[in-house]
Each structure stands twice: as C-alpha cells, then as structure tokens.
Enzyme design. Structure first.
Site, PDB file in Angstrom:
ATOM      1  N   GLY A  26       0.837  -1.195   0.000  1.00  0.00           N
ATOM      2  CA  GLY A  26       0.000   0.000   0.000  1.00  0.00           C
ATOM      3  C   GLY A  26       0.868   1.239   0.000  1.00  0.00           C
ATOM      4  O   GLY A  26       2.016   1.213   0.443  1.00  0.00           O
ATOM      5  N   GLN A  61       2.887  10.096   1.133  1.00  0.00           N
ATOM      6  CA  GLN A  61       4.172   9.427   1.285  1.00  0.00           C
ATOM      7  C   GLN A  61       5.122   9.729   0.123  1.00  0.00           C
ATOM      8  O   GLN A  61       6.324   9.527   0.244  1.00  0.00           O
ATOM      9  CB  GLN A  61       3.995   7.910   1.385  1.00  0.00           C
ATOM     10  CG  GLN A  61       3.319   7.447   2.654  1.00  0.00           C
ATOM     11  CD  GLN A  61       3.169   5.947   2.643  1.00  0.00           C
ATOM     12  OE1 GLN A  61       2.170   5.420   2.181  1.00  0.00           O
ATOM     13  NE2 GLN A  61       4.190   5.256   3.135  1.00  0.00           N
ATOM     14  N   CYS A 102       5.874   0.054   7.199  1.00  0.00           N
ATOM     15  CA  CYS A 102       5.524   1.192   6.359  1.00  0.00           C
ATOM     16  C   CYS A 102       6.729   1.592   5.529  1.00  0.00           C
ATOM     17  O   CYS A 102       7.850   1.630   6.032  1.00  0.00           O
ATOM     18  CB  CYS A 102       5.069   2.362   7.241  1.00  0.00           C
ATOM     19  SG  CYS A 102       4.554   3.820   6.336  1.00  0.00           S
ATOM     20  N   LEU A 103       6.480   1.922   4.275  1.00  0.00           N
ATOM     21  CA  LEU A 103       7.572   2.357   3.408  1.00  0.00           C
ATOM     22  C   LEU A 103       8.196   3.653   3.909  1.00  0.00           C
ATOM     23  O   LEU A 103       9.361   3.931   3.617  1.00  0.00           O
ATOM     24  CB  LEU A 103       7.076   2.534   1.971  1.00  0.00           C
ATOM     25  CG  LEU A 103       6.610   1.246   1.289  1.00  0.00           C
ATOM     26  CD1 LEU A 103       6.031   1.560  -0.088  1.00  0.00           C
ATOM     27  CD2 LEU A 103       7.742   0.239   1.184  1.00  0.00           C
ATOM     28  N   HIS A 146      -4.656   1.651   7.216  1.00  0.00           N
ATOM     29  CA  HIS A 146      -3.276   2.139   7.360  1.00  0.00           C
ATOM     30  C   HIS A 146      -3.026   3.265   6.356  1.00  0.00           C
ATOM     31  O   HIS A 146      -2.517   4.333   6.715  1.00  0.00           O
ATOM     32  CB  HIS A 146      -2.298   0.978   7.129  1.00  0.00           C
ATOM     33  CG  HIS A 146      -0.861   1.371   7.132  1.00  0.00           C
ATOM     34  ND1 HIS A 146       0.001   1.022   8.151  1.00  0.00           N
ATOM     35  CD2 HIS A 146      -0.109   2.065   6.230  1.00  0.00           C
ATOM     36  CE1 HIS A 146       1.213   1.493   7.875  1.00  0.00           C
ATOM     37  NE2 HIS A 146       1.166   2.131   6.708  1.00  0.00           N
ATOM     38  N   GLU A 147      -3.369   3.036   5.094  1.00  0.00           N
ATOM     39  CA  GLU A 147      -3.133   4.055   4.062  1.00  0.00           C
ATOM     40  C   GLU A 147      -4.018   5.277   4.270  1.00  0.00           C
ATOM     41  O   GLU A 147      -3.580   6.407   4.066  1.00  0.00           O
ATOM     42  CB  GLU A 147      -3.325   3.464   2.659  1.00  0.00           C
ATOM     43  CG  GLU A 147      -2.385   2.333   2.322  1.00  0.00           C
ATOM     44  CD  GLU A 147      -0.922   2.610   2.609  1.00  0.00           C
ATOM     45  OE1 GLU A 147      -0.484   3.773   2.530  1.00  0.00           O
ATOM     46  OE2 GLU A 147      -0.191   1.651   2.927  1.00  0.00           O
ATOM     47  N   HIS A 181      -2.576   7.785   6.635  1.00  0.00           N
ATOM     48  CA  HIS A 181      -1.596   8.702   6.027  1.00  0.00           C
ATOM     49  C   HIS A 181      -2.269   9.968   5.501  1.00  0.00           C
ATOM     50  O   HIS A 181      -1.672  11.041   5.514  1.00  0.00           O
ATOM     51  CB  HIS A 181      -0.847   8.027   4.876  1.00  0.00           C
ATOM     52  CG  HIS A 181       0.251   7.120   5.300  1.00  0.00           C
ATOM     53  ND1 HIS A 181       1.403   7.567   5.929  1.00  0.00           N
ATOM     54  CD2 HIS A 181       0.392   5.779   5.179  1.00  0.00           C
ATOM     55  CE1 HIS A 181       2.200   6.544   6.167  1.00  0.00           C
ATOM     56  NE2 HIS A 181       1.611   5.445   5.731  1.00  0.00           N
TER      57      HIS A 181
END
Length: 179
Positions: free
Chosen positions: A46, A51, A94-95, A136-137, A140
């Site tokens: 994701g 991000q 997470c990225l 989660h996304e 953000h």
C-alpha cells in the site's frame, strides 16, 4: 510511469492532512499509476499520496500474494462508512518507516466509499489484511503513521533510529513487503 521518492519519517510532510481530489482526471490517474509502480518496486502492499510528497487523498494498494495475479486498487477520496466491532492485530510496517514494525490493532472489517480510476463512486467491503491496509493508508491522508497507534516509548525509539540513519546517510535495505 515514473518511480517516485518515498518520504521517510520524521519528514514533516507526512504529518499534513491531505486535500480531496476534485476530479479523477489524467493527472490523478498518472499519480495513481506512478504510486503503484513505486509501491511494487519498494516492495510494499500500500502507498498513500502524502508518502510521495503529494498532499492529496489518494491511496493505492494490492494485497495479492506473490504467487497470485496482481489485484491493484486505486482510491481517491476514500471514506470509511462502517467499521466492525471485531478487532484484528497485524504486525504493520511502512515504506515511510523502513525496517520498523509493530503490532497495531484495528477493526477487522470495514466498508469504504471512494472514487475509482475512472472517477466512478464505488463501495467496497473489506476484511482482514485488506481492511487493515486500507485503514493504514487512509491514516496517512490525515497525517497519522502506524507508530502513532503504539506506545510513545516504542514510537520514539523508532523515530530516533530513523533520524540517526538519515544523519549517517544509511539507506534502508529492502525488506519484507510493507503497508
């Protein structure tokens, strides 16, 4: 398509609230495509527009396993319509917080409304990993990181390590797929 740079915490842009997309036009679709390419290469499951430095309410995800065909989802202006009372805990990564993971508890099932790649209004019922990934996304989009769901002590340890890695110029190694 283009590979986009992923912001790493504690970059202050990750804490900003994203703005709605007025229209899913060619620019929004190009952003979604670039985000998917970036997510697949990272690798992740994701990615949210904040991000990659775009303060827009856009997320992409694909929770298909390696042996399965890709099942990309592209969402603009997602909003949760319903959350289950049943909770599920996943070890999230997470990225934007490379190589750091923590157990986060969220509703196990959700119903979400969004604009799809063509700008059509869609609703999706999701559960398990897909529901977790969407939540989660979507966090953000409101400037919330998964570490904001864990204890202050654990969060501060992770953020200090990321700051130290940035100062020493260490790049994060590629790891397991993360949200």
């Amino acid at each position: 398509m283009a590979l986009l740079p992923v912001l790493i915490a504690p970059d202050p842009r990750l804490k900003l609230k994203a703005k709605p997309v007025a229209l899913v036009d060619s620019a929004a679709r190009r952003l979604m495509d670039d985000m998917l390419e970036t997510m697949y290469i990272a690798p992740g499951i994701g990615l949210a527009a904040p991000q990659v430095g775009h303060a827009l309410r856009v997320i992409v995800l694909d929770v298909a396993r390696d042996e399965e065909a890709k099942q990309p989802l592209r969402m603009a202006n997602p909003e949760i319509l319903w959350r289950s009372d049943e909770l599920a805990t996943y070890n999230e990564g997470c990225l934007s917080l490379p190589e750091h993971y923590a157990d986060v508890t969220r509703p196990n099932a959700i119903k979400v409304r969004y604009l799809d790649y063509e700008g059509e209004i869609r609703e999706l019922a999701a559960e398990g990993l897909l529901a977790t990934c969407i939540q989660h996304e979507m966090d953000h989009l409101d400037g919330v990181l998964f570490v904001d769901h864990i204890s202050a002590l654990k969060r501060n340890i992770i953020l200090r390590k990321l700051v130290k890695a940035r100062k020493t110029g260490a790049s994060a190694p590629a790891g397991a797929a993360v949200l």
